[in-house]
Write a protein that holds these residues in place. Sequence first.
Motif, PDB file in Angstrom:
ATOM      1  N   ALA A   1       0.819  -1.207   0.000  1.00 38.36           N
ATOM      2  CA  ALA A   1       0.000   0.000   0.000  1.00 38.36           C
ATOM      3  C   ALA A   1       0.854   1.259   0.000  1.00 38.36           C
ATOM      4  O   ALA A   1       1.176   1.813   1.049  1.00 38.36           O
ATOM      5  CB  ALA A   1      -0.952  -0.014   1.192  1.00 38.36           C
TER       6      ALA A   1
ATOM      7  N   PRO B   1      -2.218  -1.441 -17.914  1.00 38.75           N
ATOM      8  CA  PRO B   1      -1.744  -0.681 -16.746  1.00 38.75           C
ATOM      9  C   PRO B   1      -0.255  -0.860 -16.467  1.00 38.75           C
ATOM     10  O   PRO B   1       0.316  -0.082 -15.700  1.00 38.75           O
ATOM     11  CB  PRO B   1      -2.603  -1.210 -15.591  1.00 38.75           C
ATOM     12  CG  PRO B   1      -3.131  -2.514 -16.052  1.00 38.75           C
ATOM     13  CD  PRO B   1      -3.302  -2.374 -17.532  1.00 38.75           C
TER      14      PRO B   1
ATOM     15  N   GLU C   1       4.324   0.486 -11.248  1.00 42.23           N
ATOM     16  CA  GLU C   1       5.780   0.350 -11.111  1.00 42.23           C
ATOM     17  C   GLU C   1       6.511   1.476 -11.831  1.00 42.23           C
ATOM     18  O   GLU C   1       7.594   1.275 -12.364  1.00 42.23           O
ATOM     19  CB  GLU C   1       6.257  -1.003 -11.641  1.00 42.23           C
ATOM     20  CG  GLU C   1       6.018  -2.149 -10.701  1.00 42.23           C
ATOM     21  CD  GLU C   1       6.636  -1.896  -9.337  1.00 42.23           C
ATOM     22  OE1 GLU C   1       7.816  -1.547  -9.292  1.00 42.23           O
ATOM     23  OE2 GLU C   1       5.912  -2.033  -8.347  1.00 42.23           O
TER      24      GLU C   1
ATOM     25  N   ASP D   1       5.262   5.293 -13.863  1.00 42.64           N
ATOM     26  CA  ASP D   1       4.702   5.817 -15.108  1.00 42.64           C
ATOM     27  C   ASP D   1       5.806   5.862 -16.172  1.00 42.64           C
ATOM     28  O   ASP D   1       6.925   6.330 -15.899  1.00 42.64           O
ATOM     29  CB  ASP D   1       4.161   7.220 -14.828  1.00 42.64           C
ATOM     30  CG  ASP D   1       3.802   7.983 -16.069  1.00 42.64           C
ATOM     31  OD1 ASP D   1       2.653   7.894 -16.512  1.00 42.64           O
ATOM     32  OD2 ASP D   1       4.702   8.672 -16.620  1.00 42.64           O
TER      33      ASP D   1
ATOM     34  N   ASN E   1       6.507   7.601 -18.710  1.00 46.62           N
ATOM     35  CA  ASN E   1       7.125   8.872 -19.045  1.00 46.62           C
ATOM     36  C   ASN E   1       8.091   9.306 -17.931  1.00 46.62           C
ATOM     37  O   ASN E   1       9.210   9.753 -18.202  1.00 46.62           O
ATOM     38  CB  ASN E   1       6.030   9.918 -19.271  1.00 46.62           C
ATOM     39  CG  ASN E   1       6.580  11.208 -19.791  1.00 46.62           C
ATOM     40  OD1 ASN E   1       7.209  11.233 -20.841  1.00 46.62           O
ATOM     41  ND2 ASN E   1       6.355  12.285 -19.034  1.00 46.62           N
ATOM     42  N   VAL E   2       7.652   9.129 -16.708  1.00 48.49           N
ATOM     43  CA  VAL E   2       8.502   9.456 -15.563  1.00 48.49           C
ATOM     44  C   VAL E   2       9.769   8.583 -15.583  1.00 48.49           C
ATOM     45  O   VAL E   2      10.873   9.058 -15.290  1.00 48.49           O
ATOM     46  CB  VAL E   2       7.708   9.302 -14.243  1.00 48.49           C
ATOM     47  CG1 VAL E   2       8.601   9.495 -13.026  1.00 48.49           C
ATOM     48  CG2 VAL E   2       6.530  10.283 -14.201  1.00 48.49           C
TER      49      VAL E   2
END
Lengths: 670, 670
Positions: free
Chosen positions: A140, A423, A428, A430, A432-433
């Motif tokens: 979480a 997804p 894990e 994004d 682009n990031v």
Amino acid sequence: MAEIGEVEDHLADERRKAEFDVSAMKVVWAGSRHELEITDRMARIVASDPVFRKDNRAMLSRKELFKNSLKKAAHAWRRIIELRLTEEEASKFRSSVDEACYPDLHWGMFVPAIKGQGTDEQQKKWLPLAKKLQIIGCYAQTELGHGSNVQGLETTATFDPETDEFVIHSPTLSSSKWWPGGLGKASTHAVVYAHLITNGEDHGIHGFIVQLRSLDDHSPLPGITVGDIGTKFGNGAYNSMDNGVLQFDHVRIPRDQMLMRISQVTRDGKYLVSDVPRQLVYGTMVFVRQTIVQDASIALSRAVCIAVRYSSVRRQFGSQNGGPESQVIDYKTQQSRLFPLLASAYAFRFVGEWLKWLYTDVTQRLQANDFSTLPEAHACTAGLKSLTTSVTSDGIEECRKLCGGHGYLCSSGLPELFAVYVPACTYEGDNNVMLLQVARFLLKTVSSLASGHPPVGTASYFGRAEHLMQCSCEVRTADDWLKPSVILEAFEARAARMVIACAKNVSKTLVLEEGFSEFSIDLVEAAVAHCQLIVVSKFIEKLQQDIPGSGVKEALQVLCSVYALSLLHKHTGDFLSTGCINPKQASLANEQLRSLYAQVRPNAVALVDSFNYTDYYLNSALGRYDGNVYPTLYEAAWKDPLNDSVVPDGYHEYIRPLLKQQVTSRAARL
Amino acid sequence: MAEIGEVEDHLADERRKAEFDVSAMKVVWAGSRHELEITDRMARIVASDPVFRKDNRAMLSRKELFKNSLKKAAHAWRRIIELRLTEEEASKFRSSVDEACYPDLHWGMFVPAIKGQGTDEQQKKWLPLAKKLQIIGCYAQTELGHGSNVQGLETTATFDPETDEFVIHSPTLSSSKWWPGGLGKASTHAVVYAHLITNGEDHGIHGFIVQLRSLDDHSPLPGITVGDIGTKFGNGAYNSMDNGVLQFDHVRIPRDQMLMRISQVTRDGKYLVSDVPRQLVYGTMVFVRQTIVQDASIALSRAVCIAVRYSSVRRQFGSQNGGPESQVIDYKTQQSRLFPLLASAYAFRFVGEWLKWLYTDVTQRLQANDFSTLPEAHACTAGLKSLTTSVTSDGIEECRKLCGGHGYLCSSGLPELFAVYVPACTYEGDNNVMLLQVARFLLKTVSSLASGHPPVGTASYFGRAEHLMQCSCEVRTADDWLKPSVILEAFEARAARMVIACAKNVSKTLVLEEGFSEFSIDLVEAAVAHCQLIVVSKFIEKLQQDIPGSGVKEALQVLCSVYALSLLHKHTGDFLSTGCINPKQASLANEQLRSLYAQVRPNAVALVDSFNYTDYYLNSALGRYDGNVYPTLYEAAWKDPLNDSVVPDGYHEYIRPLLKQQVTSRAARL
Ligand SMILES: Cc1cc2nc3c(=O)[nH]c(=O)nc-3n(C[C@H](O)[C@H](O)[C@H](O)COP(=O)(O)OP(=O)(O)OC[C@H]3O[C@@H](n4cnc5c(N)ncnc54)[C@H](O)[C@@H]3O)c2cc1C
Ligand SMILES: Cc1cc2nc3c(=O)[nH]c(=O)nc-3n(C[C@H](O)[C@H](O)[C@H](O)COP(=O)(O)OP(=O)(O)OC[C@H]3O[C@@H](n4cnc5c(N)ncnc54)[C@H](O)[C@@H]3O)c2cc1C
């Protein structure tokens, strides 16, 4: 696996065309004879067990779907124990079940988090419980307000020295945990990430083991609000997973439930950092992302398998003198969309295999306190995670389109495969990031060139930057493009020139961060070029090994060239504008690519047979091993709940009154 | 439309930044004041009617969903009559309801088929029934075995002179009609396409009106097997539509149910071709595809509206000195993915508007027996259908990814929008097949240049081929790229050079068809270049008109440049390898693009507000007008059926036994 011989094999002609030994290629794809044997055995056990049936998945309601997944998870667990499977076998067994459910997070995130971040003592307490599934755990981290920016999480864990407890609290709506898989309904425990606060001081994000539900009746413990975050993309797809929402109202946990391998809070509330290197955390990331790259090759190969087989069965246009029409796989445009994806599936498989090795290598170095390769390994896995998941999700959708209208039916297997896979571009990290992280690493690599730090691993080509900045491509004929050294140099030069051009631009700005932001679009493109180079180079390296089996290496060589040249074609702009190649050479590459497609063509079906997927696993009317497409589509249709009755529910209320309006008398047949 | 003032507008700051008059832009987007007024009024009526509720759509089972759509369709029909809506209003009313259902095909395909292909007499008989919905019709062309290749259909309609009837028959499994919308459960009638056979002679494919179900009790008539083809992509999405399967076992229909406008069968079985030009059929195609381009701009703008608003609300990273984090819309990489799509939405809107004009023009010419522009209009609409639907479906998915994890929830509205939209790439002509048609047209255009046929309409730039083959781009500064003439010439030169290069290659092969096939990959790329040129040029033409409203034209000019330059960047390889521009100019274009993004930024929210979509229509927690994203996501989650109970159904059977295995006594709390 289809029972060959029992029914007609509509693809028999295609299989006869193959120019290589399929059983040898199966070993190459699986990684080893041993892996092939296990994967195959596990796949067959699952396929033959009616509890794991999945052809009805798209037709179940959310609740039915979820309950059915719980059933499958419990059954899988029972079978794994009954069959006394090894860990390796058990893991393959679970992936063969092919349904997103809480065990994915339990085994994939909860257990590794405790292993990676827990002290020996904590591991001794929690791992046996987790490994026997006496507790079910989830991971979480993400909140409604923060995903990518982990430092921005708002949940707090405040140490109360009075009671020797942490008080876990969600101060705002946006601090609600949001997305963790398995949290919504199944988990009894979670590793919760929160700001650790002792004596009013914030020590940043740390992990805590928190029990969420009673082990007696599964009801949420006091102070805990927990539920499912709602329906997601696709019919069945990821909806078998209970991604959850979680709020804490001053929930207390004992101090020893903070994961304390890297830092500790003492009885009197002191915050200590242990001498265990923080970098260990990156080791875990390398591991998880490595599995994501493996999964990419599986998902993509699955879609490609369906599209190749169906394109070989499907005939449209081109009938001459009343003969059969052309198989759509014979259309060049179909090939140009399909074969690069086939080649990518193999490319990702091999780069995934190499990442496995990289992970072992990194782990060994970490144990020897050698952190020198970690940044490179970290950037490399982040980049490959981004590249392979993006290409795979776009590729699955392209395969679906390549099947024309029928690809839009769930019975084709493709819509569900897309919806459950996509997804991976987001979780894990994004994509682009991730690329921006790679870009940062590349800028650092370039800036440390001057200071004499030799770049390592996948970045070592920067050591030859001077050469790469001015070398010129020596291609004169289309066949020159088949030379691995030529390909490699072109890709290295392109990546190096793009990265170094960005570095120059960024260095011109006063504030590094502003430059980074200003040129981030170019930086992301340069990062992609770097990642593509890695995949190309690992494919080439693979082919330098000994590969047994008649025709196997030759077939892979063709795929390797297809992979590289189709990328070169797609990114011609990069290669031309950096002067790595000239327009004439670009056109020769294209010519070569065309002739490579013709070489892939006879092997296409055999190349997807080599994935060794069962019909059960593919779950696709279009991708059946025997190509018996139309009767399968037809039979699947009648199973839809809407066909339960000939006259649909709603006819009397909503159709009949329309048809009968203002009409006094009319025959039933016009 | 949000009730501004009632709740806080989280996007108020963004709206204040706008540099143009939003209400004037709304008129531009809608097409006219009149259209804006109607669209707005219809949208509000639908939005406020609880029967049209759609927020629960992704959670309904297939049967519930379908029944609910029947209810909505019946209610819409009743409201349309009660409100005495005009045809224009009724059509906007139906699109506001925003749910795929049989009326789409009844009004969109069945009625137009009868209008276009029926004789006056047939129109007089059938249109009143259809227009009063006393019959429900669908369009039954595609079969299990044939979609793209209409000539390959296998259904037969054999004339029986004994009884003056046609016998409609499905001779094989693959001849089953498969896909027609509204066929599965709702339709009473269909226009069925079949091979017309008289006296043993096959006259090719013709349309026949066939009654499928009893008007008394809706049961299928004798000889007819009909049902739904099963669940499709997405949860709700297109599953509210009963795409159907249909088989005929020697079904007899009267002779006068063959659609006889263009050809007839006489009482004694003679086949006659009337003097009504066959080309009329193409006129209908131009019409249908024109509406598809309109729909593309709507679907894309909808996704962009959600992604722009959410990107303005979402903050991640970049907090300085404890201040708020950066809005993700401020990241250049986010802009570079989002703003070209925003520009494309406007570009498609304007090219769609122009296509409406083209349709009127073609129709008038047809009536005057002038067929000269028909091939060009036909190719142009086929190409634009392909281009706009491909970009739109990829664009919706990109917008979804731009929303990070939350875009994967159905409550974001984006998964459903994608799943319901994406078949537009396949129906009304597979996009790849469409591009091959455009390519054929372009080859013909080039080959007839020599023979002195001046190319017309969107192909007229080939009249300047000589100039375009050798002109050189005069760009010296980044600002030069803002000149429409510069952009236009670059796009014309690129398309002309690519097409002419293909034509040369094809002409070198001995057999034209073989050359076409051999170079089809390049031809498709050339066709794309041609279609992109059309969109760019129509955007530029639009801006040559008078456009009232403060700042409106300026804002559109920026978008036009973004549209063109982002394409130029994406296809730099084309421009460089054809020598239309040089690397320095490519880099200046990129520089200009970067500064254009900065100009779009303050107007972004206002540019999507100008679409004038209601919150009901968007149906998106992320795209809300007031930006109140998090509470909306949160509340939507709890409505999921899985949250009906805290402890999930299945706990006792499938979770508890696992947790309790081999454990003799354990506390409920560890
Ligand atoms: C199916 C699924 C399962 C998941 N399972 C789990 C789980 O088990 N446990 C868990 O803790 N989480 C889980 N997650 C959450 C997941 O990890 C996050 O969604 C992910 O990290 C992305 O973060 P975000 O959603 O906040 O995206 P955001 O960061 O909000 O991204 C939104 C947009 O902003 C852009 N952006 C963000 N930062 C920058 C920047 N600095 N520069 C440029 N652009 C930027 C992104 O590229 C993107 O386009 C899951 C998510 C999904 C979809
Ligand atoms: C949601 C939906 C609604 C529909 N509604 C209706 C309806 O109401 N009525 C109706 O009659 N039909 C309907 N259709 C059917 C639709 O018109 C066809 O699916 C469509 O025409 C594509 O044909 P296909 O499925 O046979 O594709 P195929 O032609 O089988 O295409 C398969 C692949 O082959 C390629 N290919 C085919 N021919 C060539 C070629 N010559 N050269 C190169 N490549 C080629 C295609 O590009 C594609 O990649 C619907 C379909 C869908 C998905």
